[in-house]
Scaffold this motif. Structure first.
Motif, PDB file in Angstrom:
ATOM      1  N   ASP A 142       0.845  -1.181   0.000  1.00 26.26           N
ATOM      2  CA  ASP A 142       0.000   0.000   0.000  1.00 26.26           C
ATOM      3  C   ASP A 142       0.886   1.237   0.000  1.00 26.26           C
ATOM      4  O   ASP A 142       1.757   1.394   0.828  1.00 26.26           O
ATOM      5  N   ARG A 143       0.645   2.108  -0.952  1.00 30.30           N
ATOM      6  CA  ARG A 143       1.446   3.324  -1.069  1.00 30.30           C
ATOM      7  C   ARG A 143       0.749   4.530  -0.470  1.00 30.30           C
ATOM      8  O   ARG A 143       1.116   5.664  -0.755  1.00 30.30           O
ATOM      9  N   GLY A 144      -0.288   4.277   0.317  1.00 30.41           N
ATOM     10  CA  GLY A 144      -0.986   5.384   0.938  1.00 30.41           C
ATOM     11  C   GLY A 144      -2.083   5.977   0.073  1.00 30.41           C
ATOM     12  O   GLY A 144      -2.665   6.976   0.426  1.00 30.41           O
ATOM     13  N   PHE A 145      -2.333   5.379  -1.088  1.00 31.61           N
ATOM     14  CA  PHE A 145      -3.400   5.874  -1.939  1.00 31.61           C
ATOM     15  C   PHE A 145      -4.727   5.299  -1.468  1.00 31.61           C
ATOM     16  O   PHE A 145      -4.841   4.099  -1.255  1.00 31.61           O
ATOM     17  N   ALA A 146      -5.661   6.157  -1.307  1.00 28.59           N
ATOM     18  CA  ALA A 146      -6.993   5.694  -0.926  1.00 28.59           C
ATOM     19  C   ALA A 146      -7.706   5.182  -2.175  1.00 28.59           C
ATOM     20  O   ALA A 146      -7.637   5.806  -3.231  1.00 28.59           O
ATOM     21  N   THR A 147      -8.316   4.051  -2.047  1.00 27.89           N
ATOM     22  CA  THR A 147      -9.083   3.529  -3.179  1.00 27.89           C
ATOM     23  C   THR A 147     -10.553   3.714  -2.879  1.00 27.89           C
ATOM     24  O   THR A 147     -11.008   3.476  -1.761  1.00 27.89           O
ATOM     25  N   THR A 148     -11.245   4.172  -3.854  1.00 27.83           N
ATOM     26  CA  THR A 148     -12.679   4.349  -3.699  1.00 27.83           C
ATOM     27  C   THR A 148     -13.376   3.341  -4.604  1.00 27.83           C
ATOM     28  O   THR A 148     -12.892   3.047  -5.706  1.00 27.83           O
ATOM     29  N   PRO A 149     -14.471   2.818  -4.122  1.00 28.29           N
ATOM     30  CA  PRO A 149     -15.185   1.860  -4.965  1.00 28.29           C
ATOM     31  C   PRO A 149     -15.708   2.545  -6.221  1.00 28.29           C
ATOM     32  O   PRO A 149     -16.005   3.740  -6.224  1.00 28.29           O
ATOM     33  N   ALA A 150     -15.781   1.767  -7.272  1.00 27.94           N
ATOM     34  CA  ALA A 150     -16.316   2.304  -8.530  1.00 27.94           C
ATOM     35  C   ALA A 150     -17.781   2.668  -8.326  1.00 27.94           C
ATOM     36  O   ALA A 150     -18.495   1.993  -7.575  1.00 27.94           O
ATOM     37  N   PRO A 151     -18.231   3.732  -8.963  1.00 30.99           N
ATOM     38  CA  PRO A 151     -19.644   4.084  -8.835  1.00 30.99           C
ATOM     39  C   PRO A 151     -20.510   2.995  -9.457  1.00 30.99           C
ATOM     40  O   PRO A 151     -20.060   2.286 -10.359  1.00 30.99           O
ATOM     41  N   PRO A 152     -21.741   2.829  -8.970  1.00 27.62           N
ATOM     42  CA  PRO A 152     -22.604   1.801  -9.551  1.00 27.62           C
ATOM     43  C   PRO A 152     -22.893   2.100 -11.018  1.00 27.62           C
ATOM     44  O   PRO A 152     -22.953   3.259 -11.434  1.00 27.62           O
ATOM     45  N   LEU A 153     -23.034   1.042 -11.780  1.00 26.93           N
ATOM     46  CA  LEU A 153     -23.370   1.198 -13.190  1.00 26.93           C
ATOM     47  C   LEU A 153     -24.801   1.702 -13.328  1.00 26.93           C
ATOM     48  O   LEU A 153     -25.659   1.372 -12.498  1.00 26.93           O
ATOM     49  N   PRO A 154     -25.083   2.475 -14.369  1.00 28.28           N
ATOM     50  CA  PRO A 154     -26.464   2.911 -14.600  1.00 28.28           C
ATOM     51  C   PRO A 154     -27.360   1.701 -14.877  1.00 28.28           C
ATOM     52  O   PRO A 154     -26.909   0.710 -15.456  1.00 28.28           O
ATOM     53  N   PRO A 155     -28.633   1.756 -14.470  1.00 23.86           N
ATOM     54  CA  PRO A 155     -29.541   0.627 -14.669  1.00 23.86           C
ATOM     55  C   PRO A 155     -29.602   0.128 -16.114  1.00 23.86           C
ATOM     56  O   PRO A 155     -29.641  -1.079 -16.357  1.00 23.86           O
ATOM     57  N   ALA A 156     -29.584   1.034 -17.084  1.00 24.66           N
ATOM     58  CA  ALA A 156     -29.660   0.606 -18.487  1.00 24.66           C
ATOM     59  C   ALA A 156     -28.445  -0.231 -18.873  1.00 24.66           C
ATOM     60  O   ALA A 156     -28.567  -1.217 -19.615  1.00 24.66           O
ATOM     61  N   VAL A 157     -27.272   0.120 -18.373  1.00 27.89           N
ATOM     62  CA  VAL A 157     -26.050  -0.633 -18.664  1.00 27.89           C
ATOM     63  C   VAL A 157     -26.128  -2.016 -18.022  1.00 27.89           C
ATOM     64  O   VAL A 157     -25.779  -3.028 -18.631  1.00 27.89           O
ATOM     65  N   ILE A 158     -26.614  -2.059 -16.796  1.00 22.75           N
ATOM     66  CA  ILE A 158     -26.755  -3.331 -16.093  1.00 22.75           C
ATOM     67  C   ILE A 158     -27.712  -4.242 -16.849  1.00 22.75           C
ATOM     68  O   ILE A 158     -27.427  -5.425 -17.066  1.00 22.75           O
ATOM     69  N   LEU A 159     -28.844  -3.706 -17.261  1.00 19.94           N
ATOM     70  CA  LEU A 159     -29.816  -4.527 -17.982  1.00 19.94           C
ATOM     71  C   LEU A 159     -29.275  -5.001 -19.319  1.00 19.94           C
ATOM     72  O   LEU A 159     -29.529  -6.139 -19.727  1.00 19.94           O
TER      73      LEU A 159
END
Length: 101
Positions: A1-18
């Motif tokens: 770990d180099r001290g970089f904070a990782t943030t989760p990816a934003p959720p995909l839009p519903p149309a992309v998921i479908l």
């Protein structure tokens, strides 16, 4: 770990998921889920789920204004207000398929 904070990816839009889900379960890629396609999608990874009868599926389709079978647009209307359920469905349907690759 180099001290970089990782943030989760934003959720995909519903149309992309479908679109992802439909690519997996819509065998003939016509954009309409037949009863077997719908059953495969909903039952994926859920041993408790019971497929509807043809009559029940026809009624459900009529209720959502999709008498020929559920479409992406219909599913977007249904799941558009239930993003957590859609994310869970995506994980059950798409993730196992990708893991097989």
């Amino acid at each position: 770990d180099r001290g970089f904070a990782t943030t989760p990816a934003p959720p995909l839009p519903p149309a992309v998921i479908l679109n992802d889900i439909f690519r997996q379960v819509d065998a003939n890629q016509d954009g309409i889920l037949s009863l077997p396609e719908f059953s495969a999608m909903m039952g994926s990874g859920d041993k408790q789920w019971k497929a509807p009868t043809p009559t029940q599926y026809a009624r459900m389709c009529e209720m959502y204004g999709a008498p020929g079978g559920l479409t992406r647009e219909t599913m977007l209307q249904v799941y558009g207000t239930r993003p957590d359920e859609l994310q869970n469905l995506h994980k059950r349907v798409v993730a196992p398929q990708r893991a097989e690759l």
